[in-house]
Design a protein around this motif. Structure first.
Motif, PDB file in Angstrom:
ATOM      1  N   ASN A   1      -5.283  -1.620 -13.678  1.00  0.00           N
ATOM      2  CA  ASN A   1      -4.524  -2.021 -12.490  1.00  0.00           C
ATOM      3  C   ASN A   1      -3.024  -1.972 -12.739  1.00  0.00           C
ATOM      4  O   ASN A   1      -2.248  -1.742 -11.819  1.00  0.00           O
ATOM      5  CB  ASN A   1      -4.948  -3.412 -12.043  1.00  0.00           C
ATOM      6  CG  ASN A   1      -6.327  -3.414 -11.439  1.00  0.00           C
ATOM      7  OD1 ASN A   1      -6.959  -2.372 -11.280  1.00  0.00           O
ATOM      8  ND2 ASN A   1      -6.827  -4.585 -11.110  1.00  0.00           N
ATOM      9  N   HIS A   2      -2.622  -2.180 -13.994  1.00  0.00           N
ATOM     10  CA  HIS A   2      -1.198  -2.086 -14.319  1.00  0.00           C
ATOM     11  C   HIS A   2      -0.677  -0.678 -14.035  1.00  0.00           C
ATOM     12  O   HIS A   2       0.429  -0.504 -13.538  1.00  0.00           O
ATOM     13  CB  HIS A   2      -0.981  -2.462 -15.782  1.00  0.00           C
ATOM     14  CG  HIS A   2       0.442  -2.409 -16.223  1.00  0.00           C
ATOM     15  ND1 HIS A   2       1.380  -3.302 -15.770  1.00  0.00           N
ATOM     16  CD2 HIS A   2       1.099  -1.557 -17.045  1.00  0.00           C
ATOM     17  CE1 HIS A   2       2.551  -3.008 -16.302  1.00  0.00           C
ATOM     18  NE2 HIS A   2       2.402  -1.957 -17.088  1.00  0.00           N
ATOM     19  N   GLY A   3      -1.482   0.318 -14.338  1.00  0.00           N
ATOM     20  CA  GLY A   3      -1.091   1.701 -14.051  1.00  0.00           C
ATOM     21  C   GLY A   3      -0.987   1.959 -12.557  1.00  0.00           C
ATOM     22  O   GLY A   3      -0.093   2.676 -12.099  1.00  0.00           O
ATOM     23  N   LEU A   4      -1.900   1.373 -11.780  1.00  0.00           N
ATOM     24  CA  LEU A   4      -1.839   1.534 -10.329  1.00  0.00           C
ATOM     25  C   LEU A   4      -0.587   0.877  -9.744  1.00  0.00           C
ATOM     26  O   LEU A   4       0.049   1.428  -8.850  1.00  0.00           O
ATOM     27  CB  LEU A   4      -3.085   0.949  -9.676  1.00  0.00           C
ATOM     28  CG  LEU A   4      -4.380   1.731  -9.883  1.00  0.00           C
ATOM     29  CD1 LEU A   4      -5.554   0.961  -9.303  1.00  0.00           C
ATOM     30  CD2 LEU A   4      -4.287   3.105  -9.256  1.00  0.00           C
ATOM     31  N   THR A   5      -0.230  -0.295 -10.260  1.00  0.00           N
ATOM     32  CA  THR A   5       0.976  -0.949  -9.743  1.00  0.00           C
ATOM     33  C   THR A   5       2.236  -0.200 -10.167  1.00  0.00           C
ATOM     34  O   THR A   5       3.206  -0.155  -9.419  1.00  0.00           O
ATOM     35  CB  THR A   5       1.062  -2.411 -10.196  1.00  0.00           C
ATOM     36  OG1 THR A   5       1.004  -2.479 -11.619  1.00  0.00           O
ATOM     37  CG2 THR A   5      -0.056  -3.233  -9.588  1.00  0.00           C
ATOM     38  N   ARG A   6       2.229   0.406 -11.352  1.00  0.00           N
ATOM     39  CA  ARG A   6       3.383   1.216 -11.777  1.00  0.00           C
ATOM     40  C   ARG A   6       3.529   2.446 -10.885  1.00  0.00           C
ATOM     41  O   ARG A   6       4.639   2.832 -10.521  1.00  0.00           O
ATOM     42  CB  ARG A   6       3.249   1.620 -13.237  1.00  0.00           C
ATOM     43  CG  ARG A   6       3.468   0.453 -14.184  1.00  0.00           C
ATOM     44  CD  ARG A   6       3.401   0.859 -15.616  1.00  0.00           C
ATOM     45  NE  ARG A   6       4.511   1.763 -15.923  1.00  0.00           N
ATOM     46  CZ  ARG A   6       4.616   2.441 -17.034  1.00  0.00           C
ATOM     47  NH1 ARG A   6       3.682   2.346 -17.959  1.00  0.00           N
ATOM     48  NH2 ARG A   6       5.652   3.216 -17.251  1.00  0.00           N
ATOM     49  N   LEU A   7       2.402   3.071 -10.533  1.00  0.00           N
ATOM     50  CA  LEU A   7       2.436   4.207  -9.622  1.00  0.00           C
ATOM     51  C   LEU A   7       2.964   3.794  -8.260  1.00  0.00           C
ATOM     52  O   LEU A   7       3.807   4.473  -7.661  1.00  0.00           O
ATOM     53  CB  LEU A   7       1.042   4.832  -9.498  1.00  0.00           C
ATOM     54  CG  LEU A   7       0.900   5.954  -8.476  1.00  0.00           C
ATOM     55  CD1 LEU A   7       1.715   7.174  -8.903  1.00  0.00           C
ATOM     56  CD2 LEU A   7      -0.562   6.315  -8.279  1.00  0.00           C
ATOM     57  N   ALA A   8       2.476   2.654  -7.753  1.00  0.00           N
ATOM     58  CA  ALA A   8       2.932   2.164  -6.451  1.00  0.00           C
ATOM     59  C   ALA A   8       4.423   1.831  -6.494  1.00  0.00           C
ATOM     60  O   ALA A   8       5.158   2.130  -5.540  1.00  0.00           O
ATOM     61  CB  ALA A   8       2.126   0.933  -6.043  1.00  0.00           C
ATOM     62  N   ARG A   9       4.885   1.249  -7.574  1.00  0.00           N
ATOM     63  CA  ARG A   9       6.312   0.932  -7.697  1.00  0.00           C
ATOM     64  C   ARG A   9       7.148   2.207  -7.706  1.00  0.00           C
ATOM     65  O   ARG A   9       8.186   2.292  -7.050  1.00  0.00           O
ATOM     66  CB  ARG A   9       6.559   0.130  -8.973  1.00  0.00           C
ATOM     67  CG  ARG A   9       8.004  -0.251  -9.150  1.00  0.00           C
ATOM     68  CD  ARG A   9       8.216  -1.010 -10.457  1.00  0.00           C
ATOM     69  NE  ARG A   9       9.625  -1.296 -10.610  1.00  0.00           N
ATOM     70  CZ  ARG A   9      10.117  -2.497 -10.781  1.00  0.00           C
ATOM     71  NH1 ARG A   9       9.323  -3.525 -10.838  1.00  0.00           N
ATOM     72  NH2 ARG A   9      11.405  -2.664 -10.910  1.00  0.00           N
ATOM     73  N   TYR A  10       6.698   3.215  -8.447  1.00  0.00           N
ATOM     74  CA  TYR A  10       7.417   4.487  -8.501  1.00  0.00           C
ATOM     75  C   TYR A  10       7.485   5.113  -7.105  1.00  0.00           C
ATOM     76  O   TYR A  10       8.550   5.557  -6.672  1.00  0.00           O
ATOM     77  CB  TYR A  10       6.726   5.438  -9.484  1.00  0.00           C
ATOM     78  CG  TYR A  10       7.264   6.842  -9.410  1.00  0.00           C
ATOM     79  CD1 TYR A  10       8.493   7.157  -9.977  1.00  0.00           C
ATOM     80  CD2 TYR A  10       6.557   7.836  -8.760  1.00  0.00           C
ATOM     81  CE1 TYR A  10       8.997   8.438  -9.892  1.00  0.00           C
ATOM     82  CE2 TYR A  10       7.058   9.121  -8.674  1.00  0.00           C
ATOM     83  CZ  TYR A  10       8.271   9.421  -9.237  1.00  0.00           C
ATOM     84  OH  TYR A  10       8.777  10.690  -9.148  1.00  0.00           O
TER      85      TYR A  10
END
Length: 168
Positions: free
Chosen positions: A92-101
């Motif tokens: 989920n950390h990767g998904l939130t990083r993608l969403a932030r980007y």
């Protein structure tokens, strides 16, 4: 959380005791009695040894808890292979990083902070622009498109909350 509350209580108590000492010039009665008992106790006393061992064990437990990472939260991908009994996941950390980007590369966005809980993603957006509805919609579309490009086994509901900061 409970450890931090206990330590906060100890520090507040120590602060109050020190303030009493500074204002009145003497230690409070319950502190001076304890200090006298400690002063009359030698290092070879079993109570001192037991207390030292207890505090050391407590310190080691707190150190291990502080250094151990929390539980990883993952999202299942849709291309699982039931025949080979494999599961593919994405943190989920990767998904939130993608969403932030994706949110930050949207025009007019100063900063974005996504939070993913369960199947709900909430994105807090900061922008210098006063009219925030178009930016909020653009961020929602960009993040939705990026998440739809990944074969996730579940869909996420995306909420955007935009606040205007600064600007003229």
């Amino acid at each position: 959380m409970s450890t931090s509350l206990v330590l906060l209580g100890i520090s507040v108590t120590a602060l109050v005791v020190c303030l009493i000492r500074l204002t009145s010039g003497v230690w409070p009665g319950w502190i001076s009695g304890g200090l006298d008992a400690i002063k009359n106790t030698g290092w070879d006393d079993n109570r001192v040894l037991g207390s030292a061992i207890g505090v050391s064990i407590l310190g080691l437990v707190l150190l291990v808890v502080a250094l151990s990472p929390g539980r990883r939260k993952t999202t299942l991908l849709a291309w699982d292979s039931p025949a080979s009994r494999e599961e593919w996941v994405l943190e989920n950390h990767g998904l939130t990083r993608l969403a932030r980007y994706e949110a930050q590369r949207t025009d007019g966005v100063h900063d974005a902070s996504p939070v993913l809980r369960g199947n709900r993603m909430r994105i807090a957006i900061s922008t210098p622009v006063h009219e925030t509805s178009a930016i909020s919609k653009a961020v929602h579309e960009n993040v939705k498109a990026a998440l739809d490009a990944i074969p996730l086994a579940q869909d996420f509901s995306i909420e955007t909350h935009t606040s205007a900061r600064g600007g003229q």
